[in-house]
Scaffold this active site. Structure first.
Site, mmCIF file in Angstrom:
data_model
loop_
_atom_site.group_PDB
_atom_site.id
_atom_site.type_symbol
_atom_site.label_atom_id
_atom_site.label_comp_id
_atom_site.label_asym_id
_atom_site.label_seq_id
_atom_site.Cartn_x
_atom_site.Cartn_y
_atom_site.Cartn_z
ATOM 1 C CD1 TRP A 1 -2.036 2.172 0.423
ATOM 2 C CD2 TRP A 1 -2.570 1.586 2.510
ATOM 3 N NE1 TRP A 1 -2.903 3.134 0.914
ATOM 4 C CE2 TRP A 1 -3.242 2.790 2.196
ATOM 5 C CE3 TRP A 1 -2.758 1.018 3.769
ATOM 6 C CZ2 TRP A 1 -4.086 3.438 3.111
ATOM 7 C CZ3 TRP A 1 -3.600 1.664 4.665
ATOM 8 C CH2 TRP A 1 -4.250 2.864 4.344
ATOM 9 C CE1 TYR B 1 -4.433 -0.501 -0.725
ATOM 10 C CE2 TYR B 1 -2.826 -2.216 -1.181
ATOM 11 C CZ TYR B 1 -3.923 -1.762 -0.472
ATOM 12 O OH TYR B 1 -4.481 -2.557 0.501
ATOM 13 C CG LEU C 1 4.634 -3.381 12.511
ATOM 14 C CD1 LEU C 1 5.777 -3.034 11.577
ATOM 15 C CD2 LEU C 1 5.163 -3.711 13.906
ATOM 16 N NE ARG D 1 1.394 7.118 8.885
ATOM 17 C CZ ARG D 1 2.701 6.911 8.961
ATOM 18 N NH1 ARG D 1 3.158 5.921 9.729
ATOM 19 N NH2 ARG D 1 3.548 7.645 8.288
#
Length: 331
Positions: free
Chosen positions: A21, A57, A221, A242
């Site tokens: 990704w 992606y 993770l 994020r």
């Protein structure tokens, strides 16, 4: 490297599978193509034979990068895992969300898995990947506007034609998997799972264990949170998805790091990094077959790959799990 078979199939993946990704740049603040290609090649040299990608992606970029990376590797030595059912070039199905492509232009993403769309997507993926078959073909997200029967019967046709070897799903719940199984034999479900995101343990993992389906855990993770490298005040690049997620507030980074600090001595005793410890713990959880680990450069890729040959004792897993139980993130 350890290798595991998916479900009842003869398709064997490396337990650390390269997650491509971030390699596509989209929603990750861009990427350097040559670094992404090198990361895949280096991880292959470390025993990572399977690569997970998707058309969405980078709107084809990730699949092209994967195709470039494997062009000099014998095709039967790698396992290509890709997806279908997310369109940025067609306004049909369930509207997903608005985004921007790698050139900064606005795009609308739709979850659509109708018959004609899957056939087109498969041909496009084969072309970008430079191959004539896909090892594992997965619906990316459920599409409420298309019957599961239509979707799965189309993939079954692609298997008959030799363009796909095995069928999987992503982000399906147990009931959706059960419905899909009426029309095709599924080998796996790719879902999010990490130390701080364990809701699949309630229903999905028991279902998959009972029916011999594999789970491919993505974001093990938690997109970098569980590396121990993030500190409160961390600044993301422009366009990095994020930045708006609750996992990455200063308070949640601190709470996560407090638990990771308790695990650090175990990693140090074994001569491994925290990331490798987290990946291995994930792989030793009931029902988890494969962990997807992304990398944007060769160094990260090599570090992730090494987690595939680590072994934790039952006592170490239990101790780590006790620290994991202490993590209480604030939404």
């Amino acid at each position: 490297m350890e290798y595991r078979k998916l479900g009842n199939s003869d398709l064997e993946l490396s337990v650390i599978t390269f997650g491509a990704w971030a390699a596509g740049g989209w929603m990750w603040g861009g990427t350097e193509r040559k670094d992404a290609v090198k990361a895949i090649i280096e991880s292959y040299h470390q025993g990572v034979t399977s690569i997970d990608t998707a058309p969405i992606y980078g709107q084809g970029t990730s699949e092209e990068i994967v195709g470039e990376a494997i062009k000099d590797i014998r095709r039967d030595k790698v396992q290509i895992v890709t997806k279908y059912g997310m369109r940025w070039d067609l306004a049909k199905g369930d509207f997903g969300f608005s985004s921007k492509n790698n050139q900064g232009q606005p795009i609308d993403i739709y979850k659509y898995a109708g018959r004609e769309s899957i056939i087109k997507e498969c041909e496009d993926s084969l072309r970008r990947l430079g191959t004539d078959y896909i090892d594992l073909y997965q619906i990316h997200w459920p599409d409420s506007t298309t019957p599961i029967q239509e979707t799965m019967e189309t993939v079954a046709q692609l298997i008959k034609e030799g363009k796909v070897r095995y069928a999987g799903v992503c982000n399906y719940n147990a009931a959706q998997m059960q419905e899909a199984e009426k029309y095709i034999s599924l080998v796996s479900n790719q879902v999010p799972y990490s130390m701080v995101k364990r809701d699949i343990e309630k229903e999905l993992i028991p279902y998959c264990l009972e029916h011999t389906k594999s789970i491919l855990a993505y974001s093990p993770l938690e997109r970098g949170l569980l590396t121990g490298k993030m500190k409160p005040g961390y600044t993301f690049e422009a366009g990095d998805h994020r930045a708006g997620l609750y996992f990455f507030t200063d308070e949640n980074i601190k709470r996560t790091n407090d638990a990771l600090d308790k695990m650090r001595p175990i990693a140090e005793d074994k001569g491994i990094t925290l990331s490798q410890l987290v990946l291995r713990w994930t792989l030793q959880q009931p029902g988890i077959t494969i962990a997807l680990a992304g990398a944007r450069n060769a160094e990260q890729a090599v570090q992730n790959a090494k987690a595939g040959s680590v072994e934790l004792t039952a006592e170490e897993v239990a101790l780590i799990s006790s620290y994991v139980a202490e993590i209480k993130l604030v939404k």
